[in-house]
Design a protein around this motif. Sequence first.
Motif, PDB file in Angstrom:
ATOM      1  N   ASP A  74       0.815  -1.220   0.000  1.00  0.00           N
ATOM      2  CA  ASP A  74       0.000   0.000   0.000  1.00  0.00           C
ATOM      3  C   ASP A  74       0.845   1.265   0.000  1.00  0.00           C
ATOM      4  N   LEU A  75       1.938   1.247   0.761  1.00  0.00           N
ATOM      5  CA  LEU A  75       2.771   2.447   0.886  1.00  0.00           C
ATOM      6  C   LEU A  75       3.313   2.891  -0.466  1.00  0.00           C
ATOM      7  N   LEU A  76       3.782   1.947  -1.263  1.00  0.00           N
ATOM      8  CA  LEU A  76       4.402   2.276  -2.553  1.00  0.00           C
ATOM      9  C   LEU A  76       3.388   2.878  -3.515  1.00  0.00           C
ATOM     10  N   ASP A  77       2.171   2.369  -3.481  1.00  0.00           N
ATOM     11  CA  ASP A  77       1.130   2.917  -4.350  1.00  0.00           C
ATOM     12  C   ASP A  77       0.639   4.268  -3.838  1.00  0.00           C
ATOM     13  N   ARG A  78       0.448   4.381  -2.532  1.00  0.00           N
ATOM     14  CA  ARG A  78      -0.091   5.615  -1.951  1.00  0.00           C
ATOM     15  C   ARG A  78       0.824   6.818  -2.199  1.00  0.00           C
ATOM     16  N   LEU A  79       2.116   6.590  -2.143  1.00  0.00           N
ATOM     17  CA  LEU A  79       3.080   7.678  -2.327  1.00  0.00           C
ATOM     18  C   LEU A  79       3.516   7.834  -3.784  1.00  0.00           C
ATOM     19  N   ASN A  80       2.863   7.102  -4.686  1.00  0.00           N
ATOM     20  CA  ASN A  80       3.137   7.194  -6.122  1.00  0.00           C
ATOM     21  C   ASN A  80       4.576   6.818  -6.476  1.00  0.00           C
ATOM     22  N   TRP A  81       5.126   5.870  -5.728  1.00  0.00           N
ATOM     23  CA  TRP A  81       6.449   5.357  -6.059  1.00  0.00           C
ATOM     24  C   TRP A  81       6.344   4.207  -7.055  1.00  0.00           C
ATOM     25  N   VAL A  82       5.477   3.231  -6.735  1.00  0.00           N
ATOM     26  CA  VAL A  82       5.266   2.088  -7.621  1.00  0.00           C
ATOM     27  C   VAL A  82       3.781   1.734  -7.542  1.00  0.00           C
ATOM     28  N   SER A  83       3.095   1.778  -8.664  1.00  0.00           N
ATOM     29  CA  SER A  83       1.667   1.468  -8.669  1.00  0.00           C
ATOM     30  C   SER A  83       1.460  -0.016  -8.357  1.00  0.00           C
ATOM     31  N   PHE A  84       0.240  -0.363  -7.943  1.00  0.00           N
ATOM     32  CA  PHE A  84      -0.060  -1.770  -7.678  1.00  0.00           C
ATOM     33  C   PHE A  84       0.236  -2.630  -8.902  1.00  0.00           C
ATOM     34  N   GLU A  85      -0.089  -2.118 -10.080  1.00  0.00           N
ATOM     35  CA  GLU A  85       0.170  -2.877 -11.305  1.00  0.00           C
ATOM     36  C   GLU A  85       1.662  -3.109 -11.509  1.00  0.00           C
TER      37      GLU A  85
END
Length: 262
Positions: A225-236
Motif C-alpha cells: 500500500d505504501l508504494l502505491d499511496r506515495l506514487n512510487w510504484v503502482s499496484f500494477e
Amino acid sequence: MVFPNLKFEDFLHPRPKPTGIDVQCKLQHFAIITYAIDPACFNDIIPPRFKLDTIEYQGKEQVLMSVVPFINVDFSSAVFPFPNFSMGQTDYRVYVIDQHTQERCVWFLGTTLDSWTLIVPRYLWQLPWQSAVFNFECHQDEYGYYKQYKMQTQSAWANAELQLTQSKDDPWNYTGFPDLESHLVYLTHPLAGFYHRRDGKLGTYRVWHDRLQLKPAQLLHAKFDLLDRLNWVSFEDQLNPYSVLIEPINEFTIYLPPQVIQ
C-alpha cells in the motif's frame, strides 16, 4: 552512466566488538523485493548530505528501492544474558551515498514491526517505525528453496501482501551493474542506515553482518500500500519488480543506541 565495479573484499571486515545495549539477532525468511524508480520521487525526502545511488535501467537513470520483510528470531543482547524475542518486520529503504564519507548506505523510508517492544525505537529513539501485525507462511523444499513464501501485514501505515516461490533455476537480474558481485554488494551490504527521526532530526545506526547468501526467486503476488499511496510504484507495476532475492536465515549485529546527527 557507468556503474563502478564493487568487490566484497573491499567491504567485508571483522565484526566490531559489541558493547552496552548492542543487539544480536537472526533474520529468518529474509527477502529483498526491489523496484527501479524515478529518482525524482525522492527529491523532497533525501537530505542534501546524500545522493541517490542510481543505475541505468531501461534507458533511464533509476534508483533502486527495496521492501525487506523478515522475522527477527533470537533477538537479544549481544553482550548480556537477556530474554530472546521474535517479531515480524519490514524495512522500506532506498540506496544512497553519504557525500560526507562516500559510503554506500541506505535511507530508511520507514519500518513496520510486530512487537510491543516497538515503544523503544519509536518513542525513546524516535525512529520512523510503525505498528503492524504480521503473518508468515513459508515452506521450503529438501534443498532449501521456497516452495511457498507468503507474508501479510496489517498496518495503518503500510498494509502489505507478498507471495513468492523459488527454484534452483530462477535467473539473476543485475541489469545496470557491471557484474553480479557489484549488484550484490549494492543490495546486500550497506552497513549504515540513515533516516528522518519522528522529531525531524537526522538519525543513523550501524549494523554488521558477514556476506549474505541470497538467491533469486519469483514474485507471484505483491500489494504494498505504501508504494502505491506515495506514487512510487503502482499496484500494477509492483507485479514486475527489478529483482527478488531470499535467504532462509542470516545473523546481524545492531549497534545501539542510534545516533542523532546535528
